[in-house]
Design a protein around this motif. Structure first.
Motif, PDB file in Angstrom:
ATOM      1  N   ARG A 118     -10.348 -21.729  -0.428  1.00  0.00           N
ATOM      2  CA  ARG A 118      -9.061 -22.102   0.168  1.00  0.00           C
ATOM      3  C   ARG A 118      -8.806 -21.308   1.438  1.00  0.00           C
ATOM      4  NH1 ARG A 118      -5.769 -25.073  -3.361  1.00  0.00           N
ATOM      5  NH2 ARG A 118      -4.626 -25.668  -1.488  1.00  0.00           N
ATOM      6  N   PRO A 119      -9.591 -21.541   2.484  1.00  0.00           N
ATOM      7  CA  PRO A 119      -9.384 -20.788   3.715  1.00  0.00           C
ATOM      8  C   PRO A 119      -8.029 -21.049   4.363  1.00  0.00           C
ATOM      9  CG  PRO A 119     -10.901 -22.607   4.080  1.00  0.00           C
ATOM     10  CD  PRO A 119     -10.685 -22.512   2.597  1.00  0.00           C
ATOM     11  N   ASP A 120      -7.380 -22.156   3.963  1.00  0.00           N
ATOM     12  CA  ASP A 120      -6.064 -22.470   4.509  1.00  0.00           C
ATOM     13  C   ASP A 120      -4.937 -21.736   3.788  1.00  0.00           C
ATOM     14  OD1 ASP A 120      -6.813 -23.922   2.290  1.00  0.00           O
ATOM     15  OD2 ASP A 120      -5.918 -25.811   2.944  1.00  0.00           O
ATOM     16  N   LEU A 121      -5.256 -21.004   2.731  1.00  0.00           N
ATOM     17  CA  LEU A 121      -4.243 -20.196   2.049  1.00  0.00           C
ATOM     18  C   LEU A 121      -3.923 -18.972   2.903  1.00  0.00           C
ATOM     19  CD1 LEU A 121      -2.595 -19.206  -0.482  1.00  0.00           C
ATOM     20  CD2 LEU A 121      -4.704 -18.027  -1.169  1.00  0.00           C
ATOM     21  N   PRO A 122      -2.668 -18.766   3.313  1.00  0.00           N
ATOM     22  CA  PRO A 122      -2.326 -17.543   4.029  1.00  0.00           C
ATOM     23  C   PRO A 122      -2.594 -16.330   3.135  1.00  0.00           C
ATOM     24  CG  PRO A 122      -0.577 -19.178   4.256  1.00  0.00           C
ATOM     25  CD  PRO A 122      -1.502 -19.682   3.188  1.00  0.00           C
ATOM     26  N   LEU A 123      -3.505 -15.484   3.593  1.00  0.00           N
ATOM     27  CA  LEU A 123      -3.939 -14.349   2.793  1.00  0.00           C
ATOM     28  C   LEU A 123      -3.573 -13.048   3.484  1.00  0.00           C
ATOM     29  CD1 LEU A 123      -5.537 -13.401   0.260  1.00  0.00           C
ATOM     30  CD2 LEU A 123      -7.569 -13.325   1.734  1.00  0.00           C
ATOM     31  N   GLY A 124      -2.911 -12.171   2.736  1.00  0.00           N
ATOM     32  CA  GLY A 124      -2.523 -10.880   3.267  1.00  0.00           C
ATOM     33  C   GLY A 124      -3.375  -9.762   2.706  1.00  0.00           C
ATOM     34  N   ALA A 125      -3.214  -8.587   3.302  1.00  0.00           N
ATOM     35  CA  ALA A 125      -3.941  -7.398   2.874  1.00  0.00           C
ATOM     36  C   ALA A 125      -2.986  -6.203   2.886  1.00  0.00           C
ATOM     37  CB  ALA A 125      -5.133  -7.127   3.782  1.00  0.00           C
ATOM     38  N   VAL A 126      -3.292  -5.244   2.060  1.00  0.00           N
ATOM     39  CA  VAL A 126      -2.494  -4.027   1.997  1.00  0.00           C
ATOM     40  C   VAL A 126      -2.940  -3.074   3.096  1.00  0.00           C
ATOM     41  CG1 VAL A 126      -1.934  -2.003   0.589  1.00  0.00           C
ATOM     42  CG2 VAL A 126      -2.122  -4.267  -0.481  1.00  0.00           C
ATOM     43  N   VAL A 127      -1.968  -2.419   3.735  1.00  0.00           N
ATOM     44  CA  VAL A 127      -2.271  -1.403   4.742  1.00  0.00           C
ATOM     45  C   VAL A 127      -1.586  -0.105   4.317  1.00  0.00           C
ATOM     46  CG1 VAL A 127      -0.333  -2.122   6.211  1.00  0.00           C
ATOM     47  CG2 VAL A 127      -2.213  -0.816   7.185  1.00  0.00           C
ATOM     48  N   ILE A 128      -2.300   1.017   4.484  1.00  0.00           N
ATOM     49  CA  ILE A 128      -1.818   2.302   3.978  1.00  0.00           C
ATOM     50  C   ILE A 128      -1.776   3.308   5.125  1.00  0.00           C
ATOM     51  CG2 ILE A 128      -2.208   4.146   2.293  1.00  0.00           C
ATOM     52  CD1 ILE A 128      -3.742   2.154   0.579  1.00  0.00           C
ATOM     53  N   PRO A 129      -0.599   3.538   5.697  1.00  0.00           N
ATOM     54  CA  PRO A 129      -0.496   4.488   6.810  1.00  0.00           C
ATOM     55  C   PRO A 129      -0.998   5.886   6.456  1.00  0.00           C
ATOM     56  CG  PRO A 129       1.492   3.146   6.671  1.00  0.00           C
ATOM     57  CD  PRO A 129       0.678   2.844   5.444  1.00  0.00           C
ATOM     58  N   GLU A 130      -0.780   6.331   5.207  1.00  0.00           N
ATOM     59  CA  GLU A 130      -1.240   7.663   4.804  1.00  0.00           C
ATOM     60  C   GLU A 130      -2.748   7.798   4.948  1.00  0.00           C
ATOM     61  OE1 GLU A 130       2.585   6.897   2.548  1.00  0.00           O
ATOM     62  OE2 GLU A 130       0.807   5.765   3.131  1.00  0.00           O
ATOM     63  N   ARG A 131      -3.459   6.717   4.690  1.00  0.00           N
ATOM     64  CA  ARG A 131      -4.910   6.756   4.803  1.00  0.00           C
ATOM     65  C   ARG A 131      -5.324   6.958   6.265  1.00  0.00           C
ATOM     66  NH1 ARG A 131      -7.470   2.280   1.198  1.00  0.00           N
ATOM     67  NH2 ARG A 131      -6.723   0.880   2.825  1.00  0.00           N
ATOM     68  N   HIS A 132      -4.543   6.393   7.171  1.00  0.00           N
ATOM     69  CA  HIS A 132      -4.830   6.586   8.592  1.00  0.00           C
ATOM     70  C   HIS A 132      -4.599   8.037   8.992  1.00  0.00           C
ATOM     71  CE1 HIS A 132      -5.622   5.105  12.598  1.00  0.00           C
ATOM     72  NE2 HIS A 132      -4.559   5.745  13.058  1.00  0.00           N
ATOM     73  N   ALA A 133      -3.552   8.648   8.422  1.00  0.00           N
ATOM     74  CA  ALA A 133      -3.275  10.047   8.740  1.00  0.00           C
ATOM     75  C   ALA A 133      -4.408  10.954   8.262  1.00  0.00           C
ATOM     76  CB  ALA A 133      -1.952  10.470   8.096  1.00  0.00           C
ATOM     77  N   ARG A 134      -5.056  10.564   7.156  1.00  0.00           N
ATOM     78  CA  ARG A 134      -6.138  11.387   6.606  1.00  0.00           C
ATOM     79  C   ARG A 134      -7.473  11.143   7.318  1.00  0.00           C
ATOM     80  NH1 ARG A 134      -3.667   9.721   1.693  1.00  0.00           N
ATOM     81  NH2 ARG A 134      -5.301   8.144   1.389  1.00  0.00           N
ATOM     82  N   SER A 135      -7.795   9.871   7.543  1.00  0.00           N
ATOM     83  CA  SER A 135      -9.141   9.543   8.035  1.00  0.00           C
ATOM     84  C   SER A 135      -9.171   9.001   9.461  1.00  0.00           C
ATOM     85  CB  SER A 135      -9.792   8.515   7.102  1.00  0.00           C
ATOM     86  OG  SER A 135      -9.051   7.298   7.137  1.00  0.00           O
ATOM     87  N   GLY A 136      -8.043   8.517   9.948  1.00  0.00           N
ATOM     88  CA  GLY A 136      -7.983   8.000  11.309  1.00  0.00           C
ATOM     89  C   GLY A 136      -8.620   6.649  11.518  1.00  0.00           C
ATOM     90  N   ASP A 137      -8.956   5.934  10.434  1.00  0.00           N
ATOM     91  CA  ASP A 137      -9.663   4.661  10.611  1.00  0.00           C
ATOM     92  C   ASP A 137      -8.994   3.483   9.904  1.00  0.00           C
ATOM     93  OD1 ASP A 137     -10.178   5.256   7.972  1.00  0.00           O
ATOM     94  OD2 ASP A 137     -12.356   5.033   8.117  1.00  0.00           O
TER      95      ASP A 137
END
Length: 313
Positions: A149-168
Motif C-alpha cells: 500500500r504505497p499510497d498509505l500515508p506513512l509516518g515515522a517517529v523522530v527522537i530529538p534526544e537521539r540527535h543530541a547524543r549522536s548528531g545523526d
C-alpha cells in the motif's frame, strides 16, 4: 472554506496539522467498559479542532531500560480493532501506530491490504532496543508498505534526544523519507533546544540533497506528578534540569507543565517559521487521572488556537 483533509495536508507538506493521541482500553477490560470508554472518548473529542486522532500501539519496553518501570506494563486492545469496532462515529482520519515487531509479516500484509485509505494513516514504530526479538523489523515493514500500500500515508517517529547524543537523527529522518515515510511525529518534547537543533540539521540536509522537507508533528504531554516525570525520563524523554526541578518542587506540577508545554509550542512555531519546516502538534492524553485528562483537552484547544494562525505553508 473547509480545511484540506489530514491526508491532503501531509501529502502537500502543509503546516497546521493538529492531532490528539490516546491509548486503547486495556485488553482485560470488559466489553461494557470498552463501550463506555469509547463513548466518553467521542464526547471529549467532539468539540476539539482536530485534523485527526492518534491511536497508540502499546508494547512492553522493559528491554530498553534496566531500571524498574514506574508504571506497570498493561497490554491494551489492538488499536485498529478498537477503532473499527468502537470509534466508527469519529468523522475524521485516524493515525494508527504499529509496533511492527509485535506482528508477523502476514498480519501486517493483511492489515495493509484491507484498511480504508480514506480514513486511516499509520506510523510504524521499530523495536525499543537493538537486542529485542521481533517478528518483523522496521525496514521490512517499510518495504512491505511500499509493496502492498504505497499510497498509505506513512509516518515515522523522530527522537530529538537521539540527535543530541549522536548528531545523526536528521540522517535517520532522510533515510526513512527515502523509504516511503511522508511525515514525522516526535517523541514527547520537553527540551525545545534539542528539537530546534534537529530541525536545523534536517532542513539543511534536505536543502543539500534537493529533497522536500516533510511535515514534523511535535508531541506535547502533560506531567501531573513526580511519578509521571519519572516515567517520562524512563522512556528516554530529556527533561531539562530547570524543568524537572520546577515540576518536582511545584505545588501544582500539572499547571506548571501546562505552561511549559505552551511555551515549548510557541518556541517551535517560531523555529519552524524561520526554517521553513511544515509542522503541527500532537497533544497526547494517556493518563487515567481526571485532572490530567481535562488538562490535556484544554491544552489541545489552546495549541490549536495558536496553530491555526501561524501554520507554515
Amino acid at each position: 472554506m473547509s480545511r484540506p483533509s489530514l491526508q491532503e495536508q501531509l501529502a502537500e507538506a502543509q503546516g497546521g496539522v493538529m492531532l490528539f493521541g490516546i491509548t486503547p482500553p486495556r485488553r482485560s477490560a470488559s466489553p461494557e467498559r470498552v463501550r463506555e470508554i469509547a463513548s466518553v472518548t467521542l464526547q471529549r473529542l467532539a468539540p476539539l479542532d482536530l485534523d485527526g486522532l492518534i491511536l497508540y500501539d502499546i508494547d512492553d519496553e522493559s528491554d530498553r531500560n534496566p531500571d524498574e518501570r514506574p508504571f506497570p506494563y498493561l497490554p491494551t486492545m489492538d488499536p485498529a480493532s478498537f477503532y473499527e469496532t468502537h470509534l466508527g462515529e469519529w468523522d475524521r482520519p485516524v493515525v494508527i501506530y504499529r509496533c511492527v515487531g509485535k506482528y508477523e509479516e502476514d498480519e501486517l500484509r493483511t492489515w495493509l491490504t484491507d484498511l480504508d485509505l480514506s480514513r486511516v494513516l499509520s506510523v510504524f514504530v521499530g523495536a525499543s532496543s537493538g537486542g529485542k526479538t521481533v517478528r518483523t523489523d522496521l525496514r521490512r515493514a517499510q518495504k512491505l508498505h511500499s509493496e502492498v500500500r504505497p499510497d498509505l500515508p506513512l509516518g515515522a517517529v523522530v527522537i530529538p534526544e537521539r540527535h543530541a547524543r549522536s548528531g545523526d537523527e536528521h540522517l535517520r529522518m532522510v533515510a526513512k523519507q527515502e523509504r516511503g515515510c511522508s511525515f514525522f511525529i516526535s517523541q514527547v518534547i520537553y527540551d525545545a533546544a534539542q528539537t530546534r537543533a534537529l530541525l536545523t540539521s534536517y532542513a539543511s540536509e534536505c536543502q543539500t540533497r534537493g529533497l522536500p522537507i516533510r511535515p514534523v508533528i511535535f508531541t506535547l504531554s502533560l506531567c501531573g506528578s513526580p511519578k509521571t516525570l519519572e516515567f517520562l525520563q524512563w522512556l528516554g524523554v530529556e527533561v531539562p534540569p530547570r524543568v524537572s526541578g520546577m515540576l518536582l518542587n511545584s505545588s501544582d506540577p500539572l499547571a506548571d507543565s501546562y505552561r511549559e508545554c505552551v511555551s515549548i509550542a510557541r518556541e517551535l512555531v517560531d523555529c519552524c517559521a524561520d526554517l521553513g519546516v511544515p509542522f503541527g502538534f500532537h497533544v497526547e492524553s494517556v493518563s487515567i487521572r481526571k485532572a490530567e485528562i481535562e488538562a490535556a483537552t484544554d491544552l489541545a484547544i489552546e495549541v490549536a488556537g495558536l496553530l491555526r494562525g501561524t501554520a507554515v505553508q
